[in-house]
Design a protein around this motif. Structure first.
Motif, PDB file in Angstrom:
ATOM      1  N   GLN A  40      -9.848   9.259   7.485  1.00  0.00           N
ATOM      2  CA  GLN A  40     -10.020   8.176   8.454  1.00  0.00           C
ATOM      3  C   GLN A  40      -9.430   6.862   7.940  1.00  0.00           C
ATOM      4  O   GLN A  40      -8.819   6.104   8.705  1.00  0.00           O
ATOM      5  N   LEU A  41      -9.595   6.584   6.643  1.00  0.00           N
ATOM      6  CA  LEU A  41      -9.013   5.375   6.057  1.00  0.00           C
ATOM      7  C   LEU A  41      -7.497   5.406   6.174  1.00  0.00           C
ATOM      8  O   LEU A  41      -6.868   4.425   6.595  1.00  0.00           O
ATOM      9  N   ARG A  42      -6.924   6.528   5.805  1.00  0.00           N
ATOM     10  CA  ARG A  42      -5.463   6.670   5.877  1.00  0.00           C
ATOM     11  C   ARG A  42      -4.974   6.519   7.319  1.00  0.00           C
ATOM     12  O   ARG A  42      -3.988   5.807   7.597  1.00  0.00           O
ATOM     13  N   GLU A  43      -5.640   7.166   8.259  1.00  0.00           N
ATOM     14  CA  GLU A  43      -5.259   7.082   9.668  1.00  0.00           C
ATOM     15  C   GLU A  43      -5.368   5.646  10.177  1.00  0.00           C
ATOM     16  O   GLU A  43      -4.480   5.147  10.888  1.00  0.00           O
ATOM     17  N   ALA A  44      -6.452   4.964   9.808  1.00  0.00           N
ATOM     18  CA  ALA A  44      -6.688   3.615  10.316  1.00  0.00           C
ATOM     19  C   ALA A  44      -5.599   2.656   9.859  1.00  0.00           C
ATOM     20  O   ALA A  44      -5.125   1.812  10.642  1.00  0.00           O
ATOM     21  N   VAL A  45      -5.182   2.739   8.592  1.00  0.00           N
ATOM     22  CA  VAL A  45      -4.139   1.840   8.098  1.00  0.00           C
ATOM     23  C   VAL A  45      -2.856   2.041   8.899  1.00  0.00           C
ATOM     24  O   VAL A  45      -2.180   1.069   9.286  1.00  0.00           O
ATOM     25  N   GLU A  47     -12.650  -2.205  23.946  1.00  0.00           N
ATOM     26  CA  GLU A  47     -12.231  -0.805  23.981  1.00  0.00           C
ATOM     27  C   GLU A  47     -12.691  -0.115  22.702  1.00  0.00           C
ATOM     28  O   GLU A  47     -12.579  -0.681  21.607  1.00  0.00           O
ATOM     29  N   GLN A  48     -13.253   1.083  22.851  1.00  0.00           N
ATOM     30  CA  GLN A  48     -13.600   1.901  21.688  1.00  0.00           C
ATOM     31  C   GLN A  48     -12.574   3.013  21.597  1.00  0.00           C
ATOM     32  O   GLN A  48     -12.522   3.897  22.445  1.00  0.00           O
ATOM     33  N   VAL A  49     -11.742   2.957  20.571  1.00  0.00           N
ATOM     34  CA  VAL A  49     -10.647   3.915  20.395  1.00  0.00           C
ATOM     35  C   VAL A  49     -11.086   4.966  19.377  1.00  0.00           C
ATOM     36  O   VAL A  49     -11.272   4.635  18.194  1.00  0.00           O
ATOM     37  N   PRO A  50     -11.278   6.215  19.767  1.00  0.00           N
ATOM     38  CA  PRO A  50     -11.730   7.223  18.799  1.00  0.00           C
ATOM     39  C   PRO A  50     -10.679   7.483  17.722  1.00  0.00           C
ATOM     40  O   PRO A  50      -9.477   7.457  17.986  1.00  0.00           O
ATOM     41  N   THR A  51     -11.142   7.741  16.518  1.00  0.00           N
ATOM     42  CA  THR A  51     -10.238   8.215  15.469  1.00  0.00           C
ATOM     43  C   THR A  51      -9.974   9.698  15.696  1.00  0.00           C
ATOM     44  O   THR A  51     -10.627  10.354  16.516  1.00  0.00           O
ATOM     45  N   GLY A  52      -9.035  10.221  14.931  1.00  0.00           N
ATOM     46  CA  GLY A  52      -8.823  11.661  14.970  1.00  0.00           C
ATOM     47  C   GLY A  52     -10.024  12.393  14.388  1.00  0.00           C
ATOM     48  O   GLY A  52     -10.879  11.799  13.729  1.00  0.00           O
ATOM     49  N   VAL A  53     -10.080  13.682  14.651  1.00  0.00           N
ATOM     50  CA  VAL A  53     -11.151  14.513  14.101  1.00  0.00           C
ATOM     51  C   VAL A  53     -10.581  15.219  12.879  1.00  0.00           C
ATOM     52  O   VAL A  53      -9.730  16.103  13.005  1.00  0.00           O
ATOM     53  N   LEU A  60       0.843  -1.203   0.000  1.00  0.00           N
ATOM     54  CA  LEU A  60       0.000   0.000   0.000  1.00  0.00           C
ATOM     55  C   LEU A  60       0.874   1.247   0.000  1.00  0.00           C
ATOM     56  O   LEU A  60       1.905   1.303   0.678  1.00  0.00           O
ATOM     57  N   ARG A  61       0.455   2.252  -0.730  1.00  0.00           N
ATOM     58  CA  ARG A  61       1.137   3.546  -0.705  1.00  0.00           C
ATOM     59  C   ARG A  61       0.079   4.639  -0.824  1.00  0.00           C
ATOM     60  O   ARG A  61      -0.735   4.630  -1.765  1.00  0.00           O
ATOM     61  N   PHE A  62       0.086   5.585   0.115  1.00  0.00           N
ATOM     62  CA  PHE A  62      -0.904   6.668   0.132  1.00  0.00           C
ATOM     63  C   PHE A  62      -0.307   7.941  -0.477  1.00  0.00           C
ATOM     64  O   PHE A  62       0.925   8.072  -0.576  1.00  0.00           O
ATOM     65  N   PRO A  63      -1.159   8.878  -0.884  1.00  0.00           N
ATOM     66  CA  PRO A  63      -0.660  10.090  -1.557  1.00  0.00           C
ATOM     67  C   PRO A  63       0.361  10.884  -0.753  1.00  0.00           C
ATOM     68  O   PRO A  63       1.202  11.566  -1.340  1.00  0.00           O
ATOM     69  N   ASP A  64       0.310  10.790   0.577  1.00  0.00           N
ATOM     70  CA  ASP A  64       1.272  11.543   1.383  1.00  0.00           C
ATOM     71  C   ASP A  64       2.590  10.800   1.572  1.00  0.00           C
ATOM     72  O   ASP A  64       3.478  11.262   2.280  1.00  0.00           O
ATOM     73  N   GLY A  65       2.710   9.616   0.948  1.00  0.00           N
ATOM     74  CA  GLY A  65       3.952   8.869   1.015  1.00  0.00           C
ATOM     75  C   GLY A  65       3.972   7.730   2.007  1.00  0.00           C
ATOM     76  O   GLY A  65       4.910   6.923   2.010  1.00  0.00           O
ATOM     77  N   PRO A 113      -7.073  -7.474  18.923  1.00  0.00           N
ATOM     78  CA  PRO A 113      -6.453  -6.696  17.853  1.00  0.00           C
ATOM     79  C   PRO A 113      -7.243  -5.413  17.609  1.00  0.00           C
ATOM     80  O   PRO A 113      -8.448  -5.343  17.870  1.00  0.00           O
ATOM     81  N   LEU A 114      -6.558  -4.413  17.076  1.00  0.00           N
ATOM     82  CA  LEU A 114      -7.221  -3.157  16.721  1.00  0.00           C
ATOM     83  C   LEU A 114      -7.942  -3.344  15.390  1.00  0.00           C
ATOM     84  O   LEU A 114      -7.352  -3.827  14.410  1.00  0.00           O
ATOM     85  N   VAL A 115      -9.228  -2.992  15.355  1.00  0.00           N
ATOM     86  CA  VAL A 115     -10.069  -3.242  14.185  1.00  0.00           C
ATOM     87  C   VAL A 115     -10.797  -1.959  13.788  1.00  0.00           C
ATOM     88  O   VAL A 115     -11.311  -1.229  14.642  1.00  0.00           O
ATOM     89  N   ARG A 116     -10.852  -1.727  12.492  1.00  0.00           N
ATOM     90  CA  ARG A 116     -11.617  -0.609  11.945  1.00  0.00           C
ATOM     91  C   ARG A 116     -12.634  -1.147  10.950  1.00  0.00           C
ATOM     92  O   ARG A 116     -12.279  -1.868  10.008  1.00  0.00           O
ATOM     93  N   LEU A 117     -13.912  -0.843  11.147  1.00  0.00           N
ATOM     94  CA  LEU A 117     -14.956  -1.139  10.172  1.00  0.00           C
ATOM     95  C   LEU A 117     -15.115   0.104   9.305  1.00  0.00           C
ATOM     96  O   LEU A 117     -15.665   1.117   9.740  1.00  0.00           O
ATOM     97  N   HIS A 118     -14.609   0.037   8.091  1.00  0.00           N
ATOM     98  CA  HIS A 118     -14.614   1.221   7.217  1.00  0.00           C
ATOM     99  C   HIS A 118     -15.574   1.000   6.062  1.00  0.00           C
ATOM    100  O   HIS A 118     -15.378   0.111   5.228  1.00  0.00           O
ATOM    101  N   SER A 119     -16.617   1.812   6.026  1.00  0.00           N
ATOM    102  CA  SER A 119     -17.595   1.714   4.948  1.00  0.00           C
ATOM    103  C   SER A 119     -17.061   2.418   3.706  1.00  0.00           C
ATOM    104  O   SER A 119     -16.556   3.543   3.788  1.00  0.00           O
ATOM    105  N   GLU A 120     -17.201   1.744   2.582  1.00  0.00           N
ATOM    106  CA  GLU A 120     -16.715   2.285   1.317  1.00  0.00           C
ATOM    107  C   GLU A 120     -17.257   3.695   1.076  1.00  0.00           C
ATOM    108  O   GLU A 120     -18.430   3.987   1.301  1.00  0.00           O
ATOM    109  N   CYS A 121     -16.371   4.580   0.597  1.00  0.00           N
ATOM    110  CA  CYS A 121     -16.774   5.945   0.243  1.00  0.00           C
ATOM    111  C   CYS A 121     -15.977   6.349  -0.985  1.00  0.00           C
ATOM    112  O   CYS A 121     -14.843   6.808  -0.882  1.00  0.00           O
ATOM    113  N   LEU A 122     -16.553   6.153  -2.154  1.00  0.00           N
ATOM    114  CA  LEU A 122     -15.838   6.457  -3.392  1.00  0.00           C
ATOM    115  C   LEU A 122     -15.409   7.922  -3.430  1.00  0.00           C
ATOM    116  O   LEU A 122     -14.268   8.247  -3.767  1.00  0.00           O
TER     117      LEU A 122
END
Length: 617
Positions: free
Chosen positions: A103-108, A199-205, A28-33, A79-88
């Motif tokens: 949120q997707l980028r942060e979760a990965v 545990e419910q771990v909040p994502t960043g805002v 995986l590679r994201f736009p920010d590197g 394990p840390l888990v993120r349920l990420h709903s698709e958002c084109l």
């Protein structure tokens, strides 16, 4: 901040088992590197038959083993888990209307660091699908929030079902997890489906000017754990202290302000650094969302430094508030670069509008464009048939006419604006009656109480606030003057030793005190109306309000004239601040919000229950 759930207890809902279908390693590679590696799993037997994916990240095997040796009811187990709903729109195209992409980028990154799983779930638009989601966006542009738009299309607030997610986690052996989410519904559904959430771990805002309203609605409607207050949100007292600190510099630049007929660049820089223009801007776009009491006190205190600056500041703050009353698509435009877009506004005289395909063609010459020398946008009043409209146009599209040569308030630079056949898209026009009302498009977007205030309320406040602040400064100057000034041909060593000077000072002081009391009465009437819904004043209250403001302005002007009459000839030199204060206040008193005769007439009608003959009163 981490929110710890209740200990896991077995639940009654039986979920059919799913089986792993395939595994493949994907770099995986994201736009920010940022780079990571995921093992992507597909499945047989998922309840909804969709092609959901599970991305195993970091040391996920070890995270599963660690769960086995811990008490699954203990915080931090799993394990840390993120349920990420698709958002084109957000994940692929980087849409600013939501926070899905960030949120997707942060979760990965977060899951890669600790070991766990990102479930990429094919349920676009909270389960309603891509096309309906875009239809909902169009409805949001008319003022509906994200949930209201879904319901208007015949959908539920949130149609997502996490049964497939529970099956996927069960298939890989993750029956106890730490959930990376701000959404309490995800944790609740997983528990019902047999997955323990320790545990419910909040994502960043992930805020942007375009998504603040969307995030605020999720926070308020479905209890998402989102703190949207600006990190630098000051208290009312802190805001006023910032303004007080500017007053000495405003006084030093008052002569320059008058000479160049606009606010100096240094003054604008000081005002922006103090975040003065964010006072009435909604919190959802990064503003402070403060009340009318703080707003008018800011204008009054700036008036103690320079009336021209107070006039300009008061209107620029107010015009940010006016922009926040427009529909969402306009707000997305104007707040895209920050929480305090600067705009001039004028309706005198009203221009003319002709309907053309896609919008209107407007023509006119608008005078008294307060704030125009520092603005990116202009709010222009036009007439189209029987309807009065306000048009929002970029300043780059109009002609600015340098005509502001006046006796007072010279530093406001309230020049004219001219346009001939200027095209304005229909979405950047708004019926004046709707814009002015307590129930305006912005009031359905922002919860800040100030957005519900009728337009005329704030339009009447700037002139008397600036006049009162100027009169308070004049009393200060007069006190300093009489304590040191030697009057020619008298026996006293200083003017203050004269009983007549003592009487004159006390009279001036009393006039300013009267102006302040009338001012306080006007603010009290506004505050009382804010305790009700809708925020509308009765005719009697409106008469009280306008009368108190007018009498406050008159007492301020009387005080300044009384001071000037006892200050000697040298106070009329152009280098002396008192003469500038007098000229500024005299001009303020000719503004319609302080012109005494028509106000006395209409206030009398309102107080006697006869009804107003001027609709805008």
């Amino acid at each position: 901040m981490t929110v710890v759930s209740e200990p896991f207890t077995p639940l009654a809902v039986a979920v059919a088992a799913a089986a792993i279908r395939s595994r493949v390693t994907v770099p995986l590679r994201f736009p920010d590197g940022f780079v990571s590696t995921a093992e992507v799993l597909t499945f047989h037997g998922l309840a909804d038959g969709k092609e959901h994916l599970l991305l195993a990240l970091g040391a996920w095997e070890q995270a599963l083993l660690d769960t086995d040796v811990q008490d699954p009811a203990m915080p931090g187990a799993g394990p840390l888990v993120r349920l990420h709903s698709e958002c084109l729109t957000g994940d692929v195209f980087g849409s600013q209307r939501c926070d899905c992409g960030p949120q997707l980028r942060e979760a990965v990154e977060e899951i890669s660091a600790t070991g766990g799983f990102l479930l990429y779930l094919r349920q676009e638009g909270r389960g309603i699908g891509l096309y309906p989601k875009l239809d909902a966006y169009a409805l949001q542009d008319t003022g509906l929030d994200t949930y209201e738009a879904n319901r208007a299309l015949g959908h539920g607030d949130d149609e997502r079902d996490y049964t497939a997610a529970a099956q996927m986690l069960g298939a890989i052996g993750a029956t106890t997890v730490r959930l990376l989410t701000n959404n309490p519904d995800k944790a609740a559904q997983l528990r019902v489906l047999g997955i323990g959430v320790t545990e419910q771990v909040p994502t960043g805002v992930h805020l942007s000017p375009a998504n603040r309203g969307y995030l605020a609605t999720k926070r308020d409607h479905t209890a998402h754990t989102l703190d949207l207050a600006p990190a630098d949100l000051p208290s009312d007292e802190e805001m006023l202290a910032r303004v007080d600190a500017l007053v000495p510099r405003l006084r030093e630049r008052a002569e320059e302000t008058e000479r160049i007929r606009r606010l100096p660049d240094a003054t604008m820089a000081d005002l922006k650094e103090a975040d003065v223009f964010r006072v009435l801007s909604p919190k959802a776009v990064g503003g402070f969302g403060m009340g009318v009491e703080t707003y008018v006190e800011v204008v009054r205190r700036v008036g103690r430094g320079c009336p021209s600056t107070a006039w300009t500041v008061g209107h620029l703050i107010e015009h940010v508030w006016m922009l926040s009353r427009w529909p969402r698509d306009v707000q997305d435009d104007v707040f895209a670069d920050g929480p305090a877009p600067l705009a001039a506004a004028t309706g005198a005289p009203v221009g003319q509008a002709v309907k053309v395909p896609g919008g209107y063609s407007i023509t006119g010459r608008w005078t008294f464009a307060s704030g125009v020398m520092h603005s990116e946008w202009a709010l222009l009043a036009v007439q189209h048939g029987d309807a009065r409209l306000q048009c929002l146009v970029p300043m780059s599209d109009v002609e600015l006419l340098d005509v502001w040569h006046t006796a007072g308030l010279r530093g406001t630079g309230s020049n004219d604006i001219q346009a001939e056949g200027l095209f304005v898209p229909e979405y950047r026009t708004l019926d004046w009656a709707l814009l002015s009302a307590a129930d305006n498009p912005g009031s359905r977007i922002h919860p800040d109480p100030i957005i519900h205030t009728p337009l005329a309320t704030l339009l009447n406040l700037v002139a008397p606030a600036a006049a009162l602040g100027a009169a308070e400064h004049a009393v200060e100057l007069f006190r300093e003057r009489v304590l040191v000034r030697k009057v020619k041909n008298t026996a006293e060593n200083r003017q203050a030793d004269s009983p007549l000077a003592q009487a004159r000072f006390s009279h001036a002081y009393g006039l300013v005190a009267t102006a302040r009391l009338q001012w306080d009465e006007a603010v009290r009437v506004i505050t009382a109306s804010h305790q009700r819904r809708p925020m509308a004043m009765t005719d009697h209250e409106r008469a009280q309000f306008r009368l108190a403001l007018a009498l406050s302005g008159k007492a301020s002007a009387d005080a300044v004239r009384h001071i000037m009459a006892g200050s000697g000839g040298s106070a009329h030199r152009l280098s002396h601040p008192l003469q500038r204060i007098q000229r500024d206040v005299d001009v303020l008193l000719n503004h319609p919000t302080l012109t005494l005769d028509p106000i006395l007439e209409q206030a009398g009608r309102g107080l006697l229950g006869l009804g107003f003959t001027v609709s805008a009163f």
